[in-house]
Write an enzyme that holds these catalytic residues in place. Sequence first.
Site, PDB file in Angstrom:
ATOM      1  N   HIS A   1      -7.049  -3.128   9.715  1.00  0.00           N
ATOM      2  CA  HIS A   1      -8.209  -3.932   9.335  1.00  0.00           C
ATOM      3  C   HIS A   1      -9.047  -4.198  10.583  1.00  0.00           C
ATOM      4  O   HIS A   1      -9.566  -5.298  10.769  1.00  0.00           O
ATOM      5  CB  HIS A   1      -7.764  -5.245   8.685  1.00  0.00           C
ATOM      6  CG  HIS A   1      -7.030  -5.068   7.407  1.00  0.00           C
ATOM      7  ND1 HIS A   1      -6.249  -6.071   6.861  1.00  0.00           N
ATOM      8  CD2 HIS A   1      -6.947  -4.025   6.541  1.00  0.00           C
ATOM      9  CE1 HIS A   1      -5.714  -5.651   5.723  1.00  0.00           C
ATOM     10  NE2 HIS A   1      -6.123  -4.407   5.517  1.00  0.00           N
TER      11      HIS A   1
ATOM     12  N   TYR B   1      -5.894  19.102  22.809  1.00  0.00           N
ATOM     13  CA  TYR B   1      -6.170  18.028  23.766  1.00  0.00           C
ATOM     14  C   TYR B   1      -4.864  17.332  24.176  1.00  0.00           C
ATOM     15  O   TYR B   1      -3.963  17.156  23.352  1.00  0.00           O
ATOM     16  CB  TYR B   1      -7.109  17.007  23.134  1.00  0.00           C
ATOM     17  CG  TYR B   1      -7.407  15.817  24.006  1.00  0.00           C
ATOM     18  CD1 TYR B   1      -8.312  15.891  25.052  1.00  0.00           C
ATOM     19  CD2 TYR B   1      -6.757  14.600  23.783  1.00  0.00           C
ATOM     20  CE1 TYR B   1      -8.587  14.803  25.855  1.00  0.00           C
ATOM     21  CE2 TYR B   1      -7.025  13.501  24.586  1.00  0.00           C
ATOM     22  CZ  TYR B   1      -7.936  13.610  25.613  1.00  0.00           C
ATOM     23  OH  TYR B   1      -8.201  12.518  26.398  1.00  0.00           O
TER      24      TYR B   1
ATOM     25  N   TYR C   1     -18.720  11.929  20.831  1.00  0.00           N
ATOM     26  CA  TYR C   1     -17.820  13.058  20.576  1.00  0.00           C
ATOM     27  C   TYR C   1     -16.394  12.635  20.246  1.00  0.00           C
ATOM     28  O   TYR C   1     -15.631  13.395  19.631  1.00  0.00           O
ATOM     29  CB  TYR C   1     -17.833  14.042  21.753  1.00  0.00           C
ATOM     30  CG  TYR C   1     -17.051  13.607  22.962  1.00  0.00           C
ATOM     31  CD1 TYR C   1     -15.700  13.915  23.086  1.00  0.00           C
ATOM     32  CD2 TYR C   1     -17.656  12.883  23.988  1.00  0.00           C
ATOM     33  CE1 TYR C   1     -14.966  13.516  24.195  1.00  0.00           C
ATOM     34  CE2 TYR C   1     -16.936  12.484  25.105  1.00  0.00           C
ATOM     35  CZ  TYR C   1     -15.591  12.791  25.199  1.00  0.00           C
ATOM     36  OH  TYR C   1     -14.874  12.397  26.285  1.00  0.00           O
TER      37      TYR C   1
ATOM     38  N   GLU D   1       0.811  -1.218   0.000  1.00  0.00           N
ATOM     39  CA  GLU D   1       0.000   0.000   0.000  1.00  0.00           C
ATOM     40  C   GLU D   1       0.847   1.272   0.000  1.00  0.00           C
ATOM     41  O   GLU D   1       0.349   2.351   0.308  1.00  0.00           O
ATOM     42  CB  GLU D   1      -0.932   0.012   1.216  1.00  0.00           C
ATOM     43  CG  GLU D   1      -1.883  -1.149   1.296  1.00  0.00           C
ATOM     44  CD  GLU D   1      -2.950  -1.165   0.201  1.00  0.00           C
ATOM     45  OE1 GLU D   1      -2.827  -0.389  -0.760  1.00  0.00           O
ATOM     46  OE2 GLU D   1      -3.900  -1.944   0.325  1.00  0.00           O
TER      47      GLU D   1
ATOM     48  N   HIS E   1     -12.558  -2.752   2.871  1.00  0.00           N
ATOM     49  CA  HIS E   1     -11.108  -2.891   3.071  1.00  0.00           C
ATOM     50  C   HIS E   1     -10.701  -2.636   4.516  1.00  0.00           C
ATOM     51  O   HIS E   1     -10.234  -3.542   5.195  1.00  0.00           O
ATOM     52  CB  HIS E   1     -10.384  -1.937   2.113  1.00  0.00           C
ATOM     53  CG  HIS E   1      -8.908  -2.094   2.074  1.00  0.00           C
ATOM     54  ND1 HIS E   1      -8.143  -1.715   0.988  1.00  0.00           N
ATOM     55  CD2 HIS E   1      -8.032  -2.557   2.986  1.00  0.00           C
ATOM     56  CE1 HIS E   1      -6.864  -1.976   1.247  1.00  0.00           C
ATOM     57  NE2 HIS E   1      -6.776  -2.471   2.454  1.00  0.00           N
TER      58      HIS E   1
ATOM     59  N   HIS F   1      -2.592   2.152   8.792  1.00  0.00           N
ATOM     60  CA  HIS F   1      -3.690   1.485   8.094  1.00  0.00           C
ATOM     61  C   HIS F   1      -4.023   0.193   8.824  1.00  0.00           C
ATOM     62  O   HIS F   1      -3.126  -0.615   9.096  1.00  0.00           O
ATOM     63  CB  HIS F   1      -3.278   1.195   6.643  1.00  0.00           C
ATOM     64  CG  HIS F   1      -4.216   0.283   5.914  1.00  0.00           C
ATOM     65  ND1 HIS F   1      -5.585   0.424   5.962  1.00  0.00           N
ATOM     66  CD2 HIS F   1      -3.976  -0.787   5.118  1.00  0.00           C
ATOM     67  CE1 HIS F   1      -6.146  -0.517   5.221  1.00  0.00           C
ATOM     68  NE2 HIS F   1      -5.194  -1.268   4.707  1.00  0.00           N
TER      69      HIS F   1
END
Length: 218
Positions: free
Chosen positions: A97, A210, A116, A76, A157, A95
């Site tokens: 799954h 934050y 939120y 990828e 995906h 990335h």
Amino acid sequence: MKLSFERQLIADYGRKLVHAGLTTGSGGNLSLFNADENLIAIGPSGIDYADVSAQDVVLVDRSGVVVDGRWKPSSELSFHLALYDQRPDVRAVVHTHSVYATTMACLHREIPAVHYLVAFAGKKVPVAPYATFGTAELAESVRTHISDNNALLLANHGLVAVGRDLPQAFNVAEEIELVARIYYQACSIGEPVLVADEEMDRVVEKFRTYGQQDCSKG
């Protein structure tokens, strides 16, 4: 070893992905961009995270040419490159799954402001249309649909998350998996009541600062 710090982080966070239940085996991928060196550290293709060491992590330039490493980079790579080109603020890509986020991706259903905490990604998590993994079409789909969001569902995906560093990108992936699970469970027993759009504007703004800040400055 060139970019030894970045390579070790990729190896460490690959194992964290598995331990956090965000992927299995060698699924998904991670990368980290060093702007000073203009190089990207990315995991190798098809090697179980448990077996990946810093030496196995591949270095590529901004065009995807391997400059150091003995393995092929992640399949990828193209959408990692597209994200770094599209978003100059991004320094890390994760990335996954992960089960609940991927469930939403298989439904082609974006994750709205059901909680939120979706603000880790933005006001929602959109869906990029399906394209075959590892293709230029998928890279273009990711580039087109990421906008200013920090997470994006890839139809049928998985999930891609971005951040200013690897801990932040990992945190986005982890929090969005939680929100996806909440959304799935809420939909299973009723119609979720979403957080109002104007409230999400406030939350997204609060999330910009934050966490711990260096109070010794200023």
